[in-house]
Design a protein around this motif. Structure first.
Motif, mmCIF file in Angstrom:
data_model
loop_
_atom_site.group_PDB
_atom_site.id
_atom_site.type_symbol
_atom_site.label_atom_id
_atom_site.label_comp_id
_atom_site.label_asym_id
_atom_site.label_seq_id
_atom_site.Cartn_x
_atom_site.Cartn_y
_atom_site.Cartn_z
ATOM 1 N N GLU A 147 -27.195 40.419 -1.689
ATOM 2 C CA GLU A 147 -26.951 40.353 -3.124
ATOM 3 C C GLU A 147 -26.304 39.014 -3.444
ATOM 4 O O GLU A 147 -25.452 38.546 -2.686
ATOM 5 N N GLN A 148 -26.704 38.410 -4.541
ATOM 6 C CA GLN A 148 -26.079 37.174 -4.993
ATOM 7 C C GLN A 148 -25.229 37.501 -6.213
ATOM 8 O O GLN A 148 -25.740 37.964 -7.229
ATOM 9 N N LEU A 149 -23.909 37.305 -6.119
ATOM 10 C CA LEU A 149 -22.984 37.575 -7.215
ATOM 11 C C LEU A 149 -22.278 36.271 -7.576
ATOM 12 O O LEU A 149 -21.251 35.925 -6.981
ATOM 13 N N GLY A 150 -22.845 35.523 -8.505
ATOM 14 C CA GLY A 150 -22.309 34.207 -8.843
ATOM 15 C C GLY A 150 -22.461 33.272 -7.657
ATOM 16 O O GLY A 150 -23.556 33.102 -7.131
ATOM 17 N N ASP A 151 -21.351 32.693 -7.204
ATOM 18 C CA ASP A 151 -21.374 31.808 -6.039
ATOM 19 C C ASP A 151 -21.221 32.562 -4.717
ATOM 20 O O ASP A 151 -21.218 31.959 -3.658
ATOM 21 N N THR A 152 -21.079 33.871 -4.793
ATOM 22 C CA THR A 152 -20.852 34.685 -3.601
ATOM 23 C C THR A 152 -22.140 35.383 -3.176
ATOM 24 O O THR A 152 -22.802 36.027 -3.980
ATOM 25 N N GLN A 153 -22.479 35.228 -1.899
ATOM 26 C CA GLN A 153 -23.612 35.965 -1.337
ATOM 27 C C GLN A 153 -23.045 37.106 -0.495
ATOM 28 O O GLN A 153 -22.177 36.890 0.346
ATOM 29 N N VAL A 154 -23.533 38.316 -0.749
ATOM 30 C CA VAL A 154 -23.029 39.510 -0.064
ATOM 31 C C VAL A 154 -24.123 40.040 0.849
ATOM 32 O O VAL A 154 -25.257 40.255 0.419
ATOM 33 N N TRP A 155 -23.764 40.252 2.115
ATOM 34 C CA TRP A 155 -24.687 40.818 3.103
ATOM 35 C C TRP A 155 -24.201 42.208 3.482
ATOM 36 O O TRP A 155 -23.017 42.403 3.775
ATOM 37 N N TYR A 156 -25.127 43.163 3.503
ATOM 38 C CA TYR A 156 -24.839 44.544 3.870
ATOM 39 C C TYR A 156 -25.588 44.900 5.146
ATOM 40 O O TYR A 156 -26.789 44.655 5.248
ATOM 41 N N TYR A 157 -24.884 45.497 6.083
ATOM 42 C CA TYR A 157 -25.479 46.049 7.289
ATOM 43 C C TYR A 157 -25.241 47.554 7.257
ATOM 44 O O TYR A 157 -24.133 48.025 7.508
ATOM 45 N N GLN B 80 -22.635 32.100 7.923
ATOM 46 C CA GLN B 80 -23.796 32.989 7.862
ATOM 47 C C GLN B 80 -24.587 32.924 9.166
ATOM 48 O O GLN B 80 -25.084 33.942 9.639
ATOM 49 N N ASP B 81 -24.714 31.731 9.743
ATOM 50 C CA ASP B 81 -25.444 31.584 11.004
ATOM 51 C C ASP B 81 -24.789 32.401 12.118
ATOM 52 O O ASP B 81 -25.483 33.037 12.919
ATOM 53 N N HIS B 82 -23.443 32.398 12.180
ATOM 54 C CA HIS B 82 -22.738 33.187 13.199
ATOM 55 C C HIS B 82 -23.060 34.676 13.045
ATOM 56 O O HIS B 82 -23.345 35.367 14.023
ATOM 57 N N VAL B 83 -22.981 35.163 11.813
ATOM 58 C CA VAL B 83 -23.213 36.584 11.553
ATOM 59 C C VAL B 83 -24.663 36.946 11.869
ATOM 60 O O VAL B 83 -24.941 37.966 12.498
ATOM 61 N N ARG B 84 -25.612 36.102 11.454
ATOM 62 C CA ARG B 84 -27.035 36.361 11.715
ATOM 63 C C ARG B 84 -27.324 36.370 13.214
ATOM 64 O O ARG B 84 -28.072 37.204 13.707
ATOM 65 N N GLU B 85 -26.726 35.425 13.961
ATOM 66 C CA GLU B 85 -26.924 35.385 15.416
ATOM 67 C C GLU B 85 -26.380 36.642 16.086
ATOM 68 O O GLU B 85 -26.960 37.157 17.032
ATOM 69 N N LYS B 86 -25.257 37.134 15.593
ATOM 70 C CA LYS B 86 -24.584 38.287 16.210
ATOM 71 C C LYS B 86 -25.261 39.614 15.876
ATOM 72 O O LYS B 86 -25.396 40.483 16.732
ATOM 73 N N PHE B 87 -25.716 39.782 14.614
ATOM 74 C CA PHE B 87 -26.202 41.086 14.163
ATOM 75 C C PHE B 87 -27.637 41.087 13.645
ATOM 76 O O PHE B 87 -28.163 42.138 13.297
ATOM 77 N N GLY B 88 -28.268 39.928 13.543
ATOM 78 C CA GLY B 88 -29.620 39.863 12.999
ATOM 79 C C GLY B 88 -29.581 39.802 11.478
ATOM 80 O O GLY B 88 -28.530 39.622 10.871
ATOM 81 N N ALA B 89 -30.727 39.968 10.868
ATOM 82 C CA ALA B 89 -30.828 39.905 9.407
ATOM 83 C C ALA B 89 -30.141 41.122 8.785
ATOM 84 O O ALA B 89 -30.212 42.224 9.327
ATOM 85 N N PRO B 90 -29.491 40.940 7.647
ATOM 86 C CA PRO B 90 -28.825 42.076 6.993
ATOM 87 C C PRO B 90 -29.837 43.062 6.414
ATOM 88 O O PRO B 90 -30.980 42.702 6.142
ATOM 89 N N THR B 91 -29.384 44.291 6.219
ATOM 90 C CA THR B 91 -30.220 45.315 5.607
ATOM 91 C C THR B 91 -30.510 44.961 4.158
ATOM 92 O O THR B 91 -31.624 45.118 3.675
ATOM 93 N N ALA C 60 -29.015 61.648 19.503
ATOM 94 C CA ALA C 60 -28.850 61.487 18.057
ATOM 95 C C ALA C 60 -29.834 60.432 17.562
ATOM 96 O O ALA C 60 -30.202 59.509 18.283
ATOM 97 N N HIS C 61 -30.260 60.565 16.327
ATOM 98 C CA HIS C 61 -31.169 59.593 15.711
ATOM 99 C C HIS C 61 -30.333 58.546 14.981
ATOM 100 O O HIS C 61 -29.451 58.896 14.200
ATOM 101 N N THR C 62 -30.606 57.268 15.223
ATOM 102 C CA THR C 62 -29.861 56.213 14.556
ATOM 103 C C THR C 62 -30.809 55.264 13.826
ATOM 104 O O THR C 62 -31.946 55.067 14.251
ATOM 105 N N THR C 63 -30.319 54.697 12.730
ATOM 106 C CA THR C 63 -31.045 53.662 12.006
ATOM 107 C C THR C 63 -30.054 52.582 11.597
ATOM 108 O O THR C 63 -28.865 52.847 11.431
ATOM 109 N N GLY C 64 -30.545 51.377 11.444
ATOM 110 C CA GLY C 64 -29.698 50.282 10.997
ATOM 111 C C GLY C 64 -28.977 49.593 12.138
ATOM 112 O O GLY C 64 -29.342 49.726 13.304
#
Length: 119
Positions: A64-74, A50-61, A28-32
């Motif tokens: 988004e910055q929503l006010g004081d909330t930063q949203v990361w999508y993988y 954020q450092d824990h998540v970045r170490e575990k999965f790398g940079a997010p795809t 199967a072909h996979t991306t992401g």
């Protein structure tokens, strides 16, 4: 000549299993980045950063910055030869202190530009 043809015929399955998944026409072909439920459960809301998540999965795809909330999508997609394709997005929301506030998993955005995924 027949011996050569027979040897080639018998060796083909061995060669196919010895090649990498990228060269295997049956894979199967996979991306992401695929993030399993078990991996998500290992990240504790209110403690993981954020450092824990970045170490575990790398940079997010996507980010988004929503006010004081930063949203990361993988985003992750798997195009199968048989059965249903997989298209999902894992989302992590961080407060202004960079600590994980919300984590979720759901369907990825409908428009990917990939006709094999239907969008």
């Amino acid at each position: 000549m027949r011996a050569f043809t027979l040897a080639l015929f018998l060796a083909t399955p061995l060669v196919m299993t010895a090649t990498s998944a990228h060269a295997n026409p049956f894979a199967a072909h996979t991306t992401g980045t695929e993030i399993t439920q078990k991996q998500m459960d290992e990240l504790e809301v209110g403690k993981a950063t954020q450092d824990h998540v970045r170490e575990k999965f790398g940079a997010p795809t996507r980010r988004e910055q929503l006010g004081d909330t930063q949203v990361w999508y993988y985003d992750y997609a798997k195009i199968k030869h048989f059965g249903k394709n997989v298209q999902e997005s894992t989302v992590f929301e961080f407060g202004k202190d960079n600590v994980l506030k919300v984590k979720s998993k759901g369907a990825a955005p409908a428009k990917t530009g990939n006709p094999f995924l239907g969008g």
